[in-house]
Design a protein around this motif. Structure first.
Motif, mmCIF file in Angstrom:
data_model
loop_
_atom_site.group_PDB
_atom_site.id
_atom_site.type_symbol
_atom_site.label_atom_id
_atom_site.label_comp_id
_atom_site.label_asym_id
_atom_site.label_seq_id
_atom_site.Cartn_x
_atom_site.Cartn_y
_atom_site.Cartn_z
ATOM 1 N N GLY A 9 0.972 -1.000 -0.070
ATOM 2 C CA GLY A 9 0.098 0.044 0.062
ATOM 3 C C GLY A 9 0.754 1.208 -0.051
ATOM 4 N N ARG A 43 -6.012 14.195 9.912
ATOM 5 C CA ARG A 43 -4.942 13.257 9.447
ATOM 6 C C ARG A 43 -3.955 13.633 8.316
ATOM 7 N NH1 ARG A 43 -3.955 9.804 5.397
ATOM 8 N NH2 ARG A 43 -3.305 7.916 5.788
ATOM 9 N N ARG A 48 1.383 14.909 6.729
ATOM 10 C CA ARG A 48 2.423 15.736 6.072
ATOM 11 C C ARG A 48 3.413 16.399 6.936
ATOM 12 N NH1 ARG A 48 0.553 16.039 1.282
ATOM 13 N NH2 ARG A 48 -1.604 15.621 0.799
ATOM 14 N N ASP A 57 7.933 9.288 3.130
ATOM 15 C CA ASP A 57 6.665 9.180 3.257
ATOM 16 C C ASP A 57 6.086 7.913 3.521
ATOM 17 O OD1 ASP A 57 6.330 10.960 0.056
ATOM 18 O OD2 ASP A 57 6.698 11.827 2.293
ATOM 19 N N ASP B 27 3.813 17.901 -1.114
ATOM 20 C CA ASP B 27 4.107 16.829 -2.157
ATOM 21 C C ASP B 27 4.234 15.342 -1.520
ATOM 22 O OD1 ASP B 27 6.888 15.539 -4.046
ATOM 23 O OD2 ASP B 27 4.970 16.704 -5.174
ATOM 24 N N ALA B 28 4.011 15.167 -0.260
ATOM 25 C CA ALA B 28 4.133 13.866 0.496
ATOM 26 C C ALA B 28 2.821 13.064 -0.081
ATOM 27 C CB ALA B 28 4.099 14.367 1.832
ATOM 28 N N GLN B 29 3.277 11.928 -0.394
ATOM 29 C CA GLN B 29 2.314 10.896 -0.798
ATOM 30 C C GLN B 29 1.862 10.096 0.397
ATOM 31 O OE1 GLN B 29 1.132 10.901 -3.834
ATOM 32 N NE2 GLN B 29 2.487 12.687 -4.445
ATOM 33 N N LEU B 30 0.715 10.193 1.030
ATOM 34 C CA LEU B 30 0.059 9.439 2.115
ATOM 35 C C LEU B 30 -0.940 8.613 1.623
ATOM 36 C CD1 LEU B 30 0.110 12.489 4.632
ATOM 37 C CD2 LEU B 30 1.966 10.740 4.551
ATOM 38 N N ARG B 31 -0.867 7.329 1.759
ATOM 39 C CA ARG B 31 -1.775 6.467 1.384
ATOM 40 C C ARG B 31 -2.952 6.834 2.175
ATOM 41 N NH1 ARG B 31 1.429 3.211 4.279
ATOM 42 N NH2 ARG B 31 0.765 2.629 6.456
#
Lengths: 191, 636
Positions: A9, A43, A48, A57, B27-31
């Motif tokens: 994921g 969240r 972030r 990340d 720009d952070a990619q958080l699921r």
């Protein structure tokens, strides 16, 4: 978590998170509505902040989920904290640090370290300087200059003394200031 | 000049740093992790602690307030009720009504029922009579839906909203509505109102919120009503004065979601709020992270659990003085009686207000949440209560069902055996759905008199379960609809080299077993709790190595090996989503929603009642930009 295998994921993997619905809801489930409100509202911002602190990340997402799960477990308690978002940020940060300490996470190159962005907003010089900071130093910088906490608030969120905030910030900013990249490019801009 | 300016090369660098941090954050990619995934993770953590015999008990610190505000222009009386005992329940409503419809109010109050509870079971699965379709979100509404999607479950029927709790003039409160879940639009909102919840129909919009800090009426709970679709608003101050403590700087009251229902001209709203104490200001920096509890004589700051990650509150403290770092008396804390009242877990639960100068309050102990329903005979409020007020190590959630014929006078009529959930009336039975008190699994309980409840036996679920969220059930319009979702764990990833086989659970993310390919002999493995074991150890420059008993390396597995195996084998598995519906509690239909979309279903957890049926927002597809879908169901 098996540190040697990729996390399902993640952004970089083809595997995406699978929605699983609990069949084992906690028997001491808190007020879900208020937690859901908190989760929906905060969240993203907390995640972030963790992402730019950890510069990873994937790890940030893991840390965020873990911290949110802990918050959910004791939402009756956490929700009455002055700054529950800060609590979640700190728990996530501490959890991530414990993970980093336990394992080296071989092969996991933080995505942000690889990032070569064509975006005008990406400041490669500042980015290099930030990478020189420790996680603890970046946490202080993020709290102060991204989230906007005061020194006292930063101390409260990170669970350290205000003097420690001041010293870490001083060292972090000294690192940034002494960075050739920052100094030279800043001089170019300002002269 | 800021301290950053002092240390760096000046304002330019200041701006550069902040700008870059903002860029990195954006720009952070958080699921996108669904909230009930978090609940599941929390449940697993707790089981893990119990397994290892930690004996942890919940340290409950409670100051949450659940408030229901009942409004009526018709009945000026406000009658406080003693809620210490369960009173007789009402006669069963003859038929249920919509939350958004406005049936004539009944003049008949509920009467005690002497009938024995009856059960409509056994249940029977019948072909679905409902029609369902999946629709993509209107492109013009996509941005709105992306913003409000997480809060869809907070709405009442079609209405949803977002709010930002900031001071005027910057605070933003927006309300969006949709007739069909596909096309969404913003509803003009009342100025100077931080919206907590609302109800929208063709005739009127009712919004409940509060005047934010900075407003002359800061803290006041307000009902704003518009009969011209938001062009003009009539505001009614509900008289809920949180008092000076709200702005004392030590206690902060926060409001959360609200539910609003209407029956005739009577609007009933719940408002969830909780107080937060700036414990650091009283007990010193760090106390907030340690946690605190409210005791009779003052505050107790909990001891820090100094694990390797620091004082994280990572495990629930156990009961005992050794868990208390220090105690602070009320006098030393500098909190007066009014302020302490805000902290004590004995909040206002139901409050009726009609403009009279002396509003009455009705308290029933700590409230964890409230769900409302409008019925033909009045209003139902399912309140999660914890009685008595919890202290360290105590946690006793339960539900109390209240009834009011006019929205002003409420009485306790029963205690459904669920922690919290939704309530309504179906087939002349009170129906409630939520987590079971003992197991935590979502169940449906029914009662003909609100006093004696029994769990309804649903048609075989084939290993599936109901969504955790209370919004995964809907009881409205005389029908009950439940989301039924299959659990799809990540599959085991397997890789082999030099006669050694590795199997890792959870898509390569869980425990790992290593065995000899020929003999099947287990050589070792890795577990989350124990790390590497047997003849498996971390390798130098490799992921891990498998050795012989003599220590010779038999096989070396690299990160690339692991990555390749996981990416090839641990593919996305679609969640199974059904909706089951009944209007008589005997005959149930089950409809598979997976068949309505060609793309894999990622998640859905909310079912909302609409006038014609139901709406289920869902996420489908794969990759970084999953699509939104709305399943629309129409009742026949």
């Amino acid at each position: 978590m098996d540190p040697t295998l990729p996390r399902a994921g993640t952004h970089d993997d083809v595997i995406q998170p699978i929605h699983v619905v609990v069949d084992d809801s906690p028997d001491d489930a808190p007020s879900t509505s208020s937690f859901e409100t908190f989760y929906a509202r905060h969240r993203d911002d907390i995640g972030r902040a963790l992402a730019i602190t950890l510069r990873d990340d994937e790890l940030a997402a893991d840390a965020l989920d873990e911290a949110m799960a802990r918050a959910y477990q004791r939402w009756d308690q956490v929700s009455r904290f002055t700054n529950p978002q800060g609590w979640v940020y700190r728990v996530g940060l501490n959890w991530a640090r414990s993970v980093i300490r336990k394992i080296t996470r071989p092969g996991r190159t933080p995505r942000a370290f690889e990032m070569v962005s064509a975006s005008p907003a990406f400041d490669a010089d500042v980015d290099r300087a930030l990478r020189q900071l420790s996680v603890d130093q970046r946490a202080v910088v993020v709290c102060r200059f991204y989230i906007g906490y005061s020194e006292a608030e930063t101390a409260g969120v990170l669970g350290i003394r205000p003097g420690t905030v001041k010293s870490r910030l001083s060292r972090a900013l000294e690192t940034l200031r002494s960075s050739t990249h920052i100094r030279n490019s800043a001089q170019e801009v300002t002269r | 000049m800021t301290d950053l300016d002092d240390h760096m090369a000046g304002p330019t660098s200041h701006r550069r740093l902040i700008s870059h941090l903002s860029h990195l954050a954006a720009d952070a990619q958080l699921r996108p992790t669904p909230v009930d995934f978090i609940a599941r993770r929390a449940a697993r953590r707790r089981r893990g602690r119990r397994t290892i015999g930690a004996g942890a008990a919940a340290a409950v610190v409670v100051a949450a307030i659940g408030t229901a505000v009942a409004l009526s222009s018709a009945n000026p009386s406000i009658v406080p009720q003693d809620t210490s005992t369960v009173e007789s329940g009402p006669t069963l409503p003859r038929s249920s009504t919509s939350e958004t419809s406005a049936p004539p109010p009944s003049i008949d109050g509920p009467q005690p029922s002497t009938s024995a509870p009856t059960s409509p079971s056994p249940t029977e699965l019948v072909p679905s009579a409902e029609t369902w379709q999946a629709s993509a979100i209107d492109p013009a509404s996509a941005q709105i839906v992306d913003r409000i999607f997480p809060n869809l479950g907070m709405g009442s029927g079609r209405l949803t909203w977002t709010t930002d709790e900031q001071s005027p003039p910057d605070f933003v409160s927006q309300v969006f509505t949709s007739d069909d879940g596909v096309v969404w639009g913003a509803v003009p909102t009342a100025p100077g109102l931080a919206v907590l919840g609302g109800l929208e129909s063709e005739e009127r919009i009712d919004l409940v919120g509060y005047a934010p800090i900075g407003d002359p009426d800061a803290g006041a709970i307000v009902l704003a009503t518009s009969t011209d679709q938001g062009v003009t608003w009539a505001r009614q101050d509900l008289g809920y004065d949180v008092g000076p403590a709200w702005t004392s700087g030590v206690i902060h009251l926060r409001f959360a979601a609200s539910q609003v229902v209407r029956r005739g001209d009577t609007v009933v709203a719940t408002i969830e709020a909780w107080s937060m104490l700036d414990i650091d200001a009283i007990a010193g920096a760090g106390a907030m992270q340690q946690g605190y509890v409210i005791e009779d004589d003052g505050l107790a700051v909990l001891a820090c659990e100094d694990d390797e990650a620091g004082c994280t509150m990572g495990a629930v403290p156990t009961v005992g003085d050794q868990q208390v770092d220090r105690r602070i008396s009320w006098a030393d804390a500098g909190l007066d009686e009014a302020e302490r009242a805000l902290l004590e877990p004995e909040p206002v639960v139901i409050r009726a207000e009609d403009g009279s100068s002396d509003p009455a309050f009705w308290t029933a102990g700590y409230v964890g949440g409230t769900r409302l329903a409008a019925t033909a005979e009045g209003f139902l409020a399912l309140v999660q209560t914890i009685e008595p007020a919890p202290r360290i190590g105590e946690l006793a959630p339960a539900s109390s069902l209240y009834f009011s014929s006019d929205g002003l006078t409420w009485r306790l009529i029963g205690r459904p055996p669920i922690q919290s959930g939704v309530v309504g009336v179906v087939a002349d039975h009170f129906v409630a759905s939520g987590p079971d008190l003992d197991t935590g699994s979502n169940i449906v309980v029914i009662s003909s008199d609100a006093e004696q409840w029994e769990e309804i036996s649903l048609p075989a679920t084939e290993g599936r379960t109901f969504t955790f969220s209370p919004y995964g059930a809907s009881v409205a319009h005389g029908r009950i609809a439940l989301l039924e979702v299959g659990d799809q764990p990540l599959q085991t990833v397997r890789m082999a080299k030099n006669g050694v086989v590795v199997e890792a659970e959870g898509g390569g993310f869980g425990d790992m077993v290593v065995f000899d390919e020929a003999s099947g002999e287990v050589l070792g493995g890795w577990t989350n709790d124990g790390g590497y074991s047997g003849n498996v150890r971390r390798g130098e420059g490799a992921s891990f190595v498998v050795t012989s008993d003599a220590g010779d390396v038999i096989a070396e597995f690299t990160i690339d090996d692991s990555n390749r195996a996981a990416q090839e084998q641990a593919q996305l598995q679609e969640a199974v989503l059904n909706v089951i519906v009944s209007d008589d509690l005997v005959h149930w239909s089950r409809t598979s929603l997976n068949s309505l979309t060609d793309e894999p279903l990622v998640w859905a957890e909310v079912i909302l009642a609409t006038t014609e049926g139901w709406m289920i927002p869902a996420q489908v597809g794969q990759g970084d930009a999953p699509d939104r879908r709305v399943f629309i169901g129409e009742a026949t």
